[in-house]
Design a protein around this motif. Structure first.
Motif, PDB file in Angstrom:
ATOM      1  N   THR A 126       0.856  -1.186   0.000  1.00  0.00           N
ATOM      2  CA  THR A 126       0.000   0.000   0.000  1.00  0.00           C
ATOM      3  C   THR A 126       0.891   1.236   0.000  1.00  0.00           C
ATOM      4  O   THR A 126       2.092   1.156   0.311  1.00  0.00           O
ATOM      5  CB  THR A 126      -0.898   0.021   1.237  1.00  0.00           C
ATOM      6  OG1 THR A 126      -0.070   0.161   2.413  1.00  0.00           O
ATOM      7  CG2 THR A 126      -1.734  -1.246   1.342  1.00  0.00           C
ATOM      8  N   THR A 167       1.005   3.731   2.035  1.00  0.00           N
ATOM      9  CA  THR A 167       1.529   4.019   3.373  1.00  0.00           C
ATOM     10  C   THR A 167       2.667   3.074   3.740  1.00  0.00           C
ATOM     11  O   THR A 167       3.708   3.494   4.258  1.00  0.00           O
ATOM     12  CB  THR A 167       0.407   3.904   4.415  1.00  0.00           C
ATOM     13  OG1 THR A 167      -0.634   4.833   4.087  1.00  0.00           O
ATOM     14  CG2 THR A 167       0.939   4.209   5.810  1.00  0.00           C
ATOM     15  N   THR A 168       2.474   1.789   3.455  1.00  0.00           N
ATOM     16  CA  THR A 168       3.504   0.806   3.768  1.00  0.00           C
ATOM     17  C   THR A 168       4.756   1.048   2.937  1.00  0.00           C
ATOM     18  O   THR A 168       5.887   0.926   3.424  1.00  0.00           O
ATOM     19  CB  THR A 168       2.983  -0.618   3.519  1.00  0.00           C
ATOM     20  OG1 THR A 168       1.788  -0.825   4.273  1.00  0.00           O
ATOM     21  CG2 THR A 168       4.014  -1.659   3.935  1.00  0.00           C
TER      22      THR A 168
END
Length: 237
Positions: free
Chosen positions: A212, A214-215
């Motif tokens: 993702t 964010t990751t």
């Protein structure tokens, strides 16, 4: 209180932040030495491309060694492949091994594509990893099976071109650099460059398409922090 200068950069006129940035740019992206020189000049840092070359050779080797020492244990499935490269008008073979996650385990430039060449690659891999893989995946080249048999390796060996996309995809950065450098000048130069380039690429191998946003940003931040720790220099100047 004045911050002490890392011993790694002793007797160098430029600070570690500048040297670390130059080395990172050169090995992380398909840039020529003159491109790195110009990018530094845009930041007000006047160095020659020859200075960048010397930095890349000296500090790039040190950074690559530090990355290897802290690298996690490789996966238990190794993908091996060989691809032809032309050096000074002569055909050579670039042998490469990656694990199932796409991390480059090692590269070896050789003039032959036979059983002895495959054995040399396998011995180098086993010595570096200190353990044999569970599975070895290769193309249909018979040299791998012959080398495995001669070395007495009890490894599951899968031979199928369609199973080896992992290592074939890992060729792409090398091909881009080969074009940018207008081909390697010698087998030794290719071996030296790739033995530095690939560990640095491993550090920033984040598999963005699997994460993702964010990751991915978090993983990228960790990679930047690891580089700062390895080079004693953050990437911001």
């Amino acid at each position: 209180m004045k911050k002490s200068r890392p011993a790694l950069y002793a007797r160098h006129r430029f600070p570690g932040e500048v040297i670390g940035l130059a080395v990172w740019l050169y090995f992380r992206f398909p840039l020529s030495l003159r491109m790195v020189e110009e990018m530094l000049a845009a930041r007000g840092i006047e160095v020659s491309h020859e200075t960048v070359r010397r930095w890349a050779e000296k500090f790039g080797r040190e950074f690559a060694n530090r990355i290897r020492r802290r690298a996690p244990r490789p996966g238990d499935r190794w993908h091996l492949d060989e691809v032809v490269i032309t050096i000074a008008g002569k055909k050579h073979w670039l042998w490469r091994a990656v694990d199932q996650d796409g991390f480059v385990l090692d590269v070896l430039v050789q003039s032959r594509r036979d059983r002895k060449a495959a054995q040399r690659l396998l011995r180098k891999l086993l010595k570096k990893s200190a353990m044999a893989p569970r599975v070895m995946v290769t193309d249909k080249l018979g040299s791998y099976g012959a080398a495995r048999k001669d070395m007495g390796l009890r490894i599951e060996h899968r031979q199928h071109k369609g199973l080896n996309n992992r290592v074939e995809n890992s060729r792409q950065p090398t091909r881009r650099r080969e074009r940018q450098m207008k081909r390697f000048k010698s087998a030794g130069q290719a071996q030296r460059f790739l033995s530095i380039h690939d560990p640095i690429s491993n550090l920033f191998h984040l598999r963005r398409h699997q994460l993702t946003a964010t990751t991915y940003r978090s993983a990228r931040k960790e990679a930047f922090e690891a580089w700062a720790d390895i080079s004693y220099a953050a990437l911001a100047v």
